[in-house]
Write an enzyme that holds these catalytic residues in place. Structure first.
Site, PDB file in Angstrom:
ATOM      1  N   HIS A 121       0.852  -1.590   0.350  1.00 24.28           N
ATOM      2  CA  HIS A 121      -0.423   0.030  -0.196  1.00 24.28           C
ATOM      3  C   HIS A 121       1.007   1.441   0.270  1.00 24.28           C
ATOM      4  O   HIS A 121       1.824   0.798   0.785  1.00 24.28           O
ATOM      5  CB  HIS A 121      -1.043   0.146   1.167  1.00 24.28           C
ATOM      6  CG  HIS A 121      -1.685   0.639   0.965  1.00 24.28           C
ATOM      7  ND1 HIS A 121      -1.771   2.164   1.217  1.00 24.28           N
ATOM      8  CD2 HIS A 121      -3.132   1.016   1.586  1.00 24.28           C
ATOM      9  CE1 HIS A 121      -3.252   2.992   1.780  1.00 24.28           C
ATOM     10  NE2 HIS A 121      -3.747   2.387   1.127  1.00 24.28           N
ATOM     11  N   ASP A 198       3.102  -4.661   7.881  1.00 22.01           N
ATOM     12  CA  ASP A 198       1.723  -3.470   7.724  1.00 22.01           C
ATOM     13  C   ASP A 198       0.588  -4.631   8.082  1.00 22.01           C
ATOM     14  O   ASP A 198       0.099  -5.589   7.168  1.00 22.01           O
ATOM     15  CB  ASP A 198       1.820  -3.121   6.437  1.00 22.01           C
ATOM     16  CG  ASP A 198       0.001  -3.017   6.184  1.00 22.01           C
ATOM     17  OD1 ASP A 198      -0.576  -2.582   7.075  1.00 22.01           O
ATOM     18  OD2 ASP A 198       0.554  -1.792   4.986  1.00 22.01           O
ATOM     19  N   GLN A 201      -4.698  -5.119   6.692  1.00 24.57           N
ATOM     20  CA  GLN A 201      -5.396  -6.321   5.615  1.00 24.57           C
ATOM     21  C   GLN A 201      -5.725  -7.373   6.247  1.00 24.57           C
ATOM     22  O   GLN A 201      -6.211  -8.758   6.352  1.00 24.57           O
ATOM     23  CB  GLN A 201      -5.061  -6.340   4.879  1.00 24.57           C
ATOM     24  CG  GLN A 201      -5.697  -5.232   3.819  1.00 24.57           C
ATOM     25  CD  GLN A 201      -6.727  -4.565   3.679  1.00 24.57           C
ATOM     26  OE1 GLN A 201      -8.117  -5.653   3.488  1.00 24.57           O
ATOM     27  NE2 GLN A 201      -7.387  -3.265   3.468  1.00 24.57           N
ATOM     28  N   LYS A 224     -10.745  -1.664  10.002  1.00 28.34           N
ATOM     29  CA  LYS A 224     -10.932  -2.667   9.047  1.00 28.34           C
ATOM     30  C   LYS A 224     -11.269  -3.256  10.057  1.00 28.34           C
ATOM     31  O   LYS A 224     -11.670  -4.588   9.218  1.00 28.34           O
ATOM     32  CB  LYS A 224      -9.355  -2.874   8.147  1.00 28.34           C
ATOM     33  CG  LYS A 224      -9.681  -1.405   7.344  1.00 28.34           C
ATOM     34  CD  LYS A 224      -7.723  -1.180   6.499  1.00 28.34           C
ATOM     35  CE  LYS A 224      -8.624  -0.395   5.584  1.00 28.34           C
ATOM     36  NZ  LYS A 224      -6.421  -0.511   4.969  1.00 28.34           N
ATOM     37  N   CYS A 362      -5.147   2.304  -3.916  1.00 25.63           N
ATOM     38  CA  CYS A 362      -3.341   2.577  -3.319  1.00 25.63           C
ATOM     39  C   CYS A 362      -2.661   1.833  -3.517  1.00 25.63           C
ATOM     40  O   CYS A 362      -1.167   1.679  -2.112  1.00 25.63           O
ATOM     41  CB  CYS A 362      -3.302   3.571  -1.703  1.00 25.63           C
ATOM     42  SG  CYS A 362      -4.689   4.398  -0.756  1.00 25.63           S
TER      43      CYS A 362
HETATM   44  C1  LIG Z   1      -5.536   0.536   4.705  1.00 25.07           C
HETATM   45  C2  LIG Z   1      -3.643  -0.315   4.589  1.00 25.07           C
HETATM   46  C3  LIG Z   1      -3.291   0.633   5.169  1.00 25.07           C
HETATM   47  C4  LIG Z   1      -3.697   1.818   5.567  1.00 25.07           C
HETATM   48  O1  LIG Z   1      -4.430   2.490   6.522  1.00 25.07           O
HETATM   49  P1  LIG Z   1      -5.789   3.802   7.426  1.00 25.07           P
HETATM   50  O2  LIG Z   1      -6.131   3.456   8.694  1.00 25.07           O
HETATM   51  O3  LIG Z   1      -5.145   4.445   6.153  1.00 25.07           O
HETATM   52  O4  LIG Z   1      -4.055   4.773   7.950  1.00 25.07           O
HETATM   53  C5  LIG Z   1      -1.968   0.417   4.925  1.00 25.07           C
HETATM   54  N1  LIG Z   1      -1.515  -0.783   4.378  1.00 25.07           N
HETATM   55  C6  LIG Z   1      -2.538  -1.357   3.615  1.00 25.07           C
HETATM   56  C7  LIG Z   1      -2.238  -2.647   3.768  1.00 25.07           C
HETATM   57  C8  LIG Z   1      -4.238  -0.703   3.902  1.00 25.07           C
HETATM   58  O5  LIG Z   1      -4.390  -1.784   3.423  1.00 25.07           O
END
Ligand SMILES: *Cc1c(COP(=O)(O)O)cnc(C)c1O
Length: 404
Positions: A121, A198, A201, A224, A362
């Site tokens: 992302h 990260d 997801q 999320k 993104c």
């Molecule tokens: C949504 C997402 C982000 C960013 O998250 P925010 O809640 O917008 O800060 C970063 N990495 C991944 C893989 C995402 O799906």
């Protein structure tokens, strides 16, 4: 087995019409919907215990502080962190990654290397590019294959004594691919590099065990995983959080301030400057309780069934291509129909009540890899049903007919 109708009754937003059609919400990868317990917990906080935390001696301030710290403990337990002070409350994944990248500016030197992957992302690319620009370090990228998997033999080759930190997602938001993070963590540590995962997801679908993974940092968002927007967590190993400088200066993060010198507060407060999203942190705890009450085994079972069913049904449509055909996938399907722009499909099926994401998600480097402007992404949650997938398939067929 989950009683889906009972689960759906927990989410008031699902029971409505959009553009005159029953809402089919398949944009869970962008943000999940919120159960009534989460919505209620937000009002309850403001109705009953709203006060600033860690400051006042008065009763409400203590109640709010206790509730906030109880929530931190829930997160600690949920991700199996060794210490509660390794759990930092943030505004989301983006903030957590920036906090770490900013901290590494004090560590990196020209010639050092930072590794990210082709599957990231933008929020796990740009902060590292900014870090490299600031320090003279070099950004290296783990390549991906046609089926959307990262190529581990190439990762092995990129790692060296120059590597200082690796940043990679647990699950790709654009394709739903689950990365072999345990392998990647162990390999990074073999060359003495730190590694940030990260988890934006992954946390809606699984319960990460940060000690078993042995990652140095794990960042995720509350919104999320059925929690409020503007909430998130950065897990950091104690030794790293001691090593990194604070990200922001202000109230709450200090021990003593004079104009000559300021000393910083202990963990986790060193990284929590200013008044945080108190209600948000507390209610993130409520969201975690809710997900655990549904049960991650049940969640995964339902979502994998939806993934298999949707993959099969969508494949009936001629000219439809699914991107990312790895076996290690979560409930995300990214697809296109030959000769039709994803935006046009998205617009037509929205008129039929179906919410999907269209665009680059993104993650432009992934779209560039496939040579496309974007995809249509349907991302399923445990509260979705096979009937909703049937509605998606019918809507896509209709849109295809109208557009070709
Ligand atoms: C949504 C997402 C982000 C960013 O998250 P925010 O809640 O917008 O800060 C970063 N990495 C991944 C893989 C995402 O799906």
């Amino acid at each position: 087995m989950l009683d889906i109708q009972k689960i759906r009754a927990d989410f008031p937003i699902l029971n409505q019409k959009v553009n005159g059609k029953p809402l089919v919400y398949f944009d869970n990868g962008a943000t999940s919907q919120k159960p009534q317990v989460v919505i209620d917990a937000i009002s309850k906080y403001y109705q009953e215990i709203n006060a600033n935390i860690h400051r006042g001696v008065h009763t409400l301030s203590q109640l709010a502080t206790d509730a906030y710290e109880v929530a931190r403990g829930k997160v600690q337990h949920h991700i199996n962190a060794k210490h509660a002070h390794e759990v930092l409350f943030t505004s989301g994944t983006t903030f957590g990654i920036n906090l770490v990248a900013n901290g590494f500016a004090a560590i990196l030197k020209p010639g050092d290397e930072v590794i990210v992957s082709h599957l990231e992302h933008h929020s796990n690319i740009v902060p590292w590019q900014m870090l490299c620009e600031k320090t003279g370090a070099t950004l290296k990228v783990i390549p991906m294959s046609e089926n959307g998997e990262l190529i581990m033999t190439e990762y092995d080759k990129l790692l060296s004594g120059k590597t200082k930190i690796v940043a990679v997602n647990h699950i790709s938001n654009a394709l739903g691919i689950i990365n072999p993070v345990k392998y990647m963590i162990d390999k990074a540590h073999e060359v003495g590099a730190a590694i940030l995962i990260d988890g934006a997801q992954s946390v809606p679908h699984l319960k990460p065990d940060v000690q078993a993974l042995d990652c140095d940092f794990y960042a995720f968002s509350g919104h999320k995983m059925c929690g409020p927007t503007g909430t998130g967590v950065l897990y950091g190993k104690e030794e790293w959080l001691h090593k990194l400088p604070p990200y922001q200066g202000g109230g709450e993060m200090i021990k003593e301030v004079t104009f000559e010198k300021t000393t910083y507060a202990d963990l986790p407060h060193k990284f929590e400057a200013g008044t945080p999203h108190i209600a948000g942190g507390i209610v993130l705890g409520t969201a975690i309780d809710y997900l655990n009450s549904v049960g991650f085994e049940n969640i995964q079972k339902q979502e994998l069934e939806l993934l298999a069913y949707a993959t099969e049904r969508l494949s009936e449509i001629e000219g439809l291509r699914i991107y990312g055909n790895s076996k290690n996938k979560t409930s995300v399907i990214s697809f296109n129909i030959e000769g039709i722009h994803p935006y046009d499909i998205g617009t037509i099926i929205d008129k039929l009540g179906i919410a999907v994401r269209t665009g680059h998600h993104c993650a432009q480097p992934i779209m560039n890899f496939f040579g496309i402007p974007g995809t249509i992404r349907a991302s399923f949650s445990f509260y979705n049903t096979k009937e909703e997938i049937d509605a998606l398939v019918e809507a896509v067929k209709k849109a295809k007919m109208m557009l070709s």
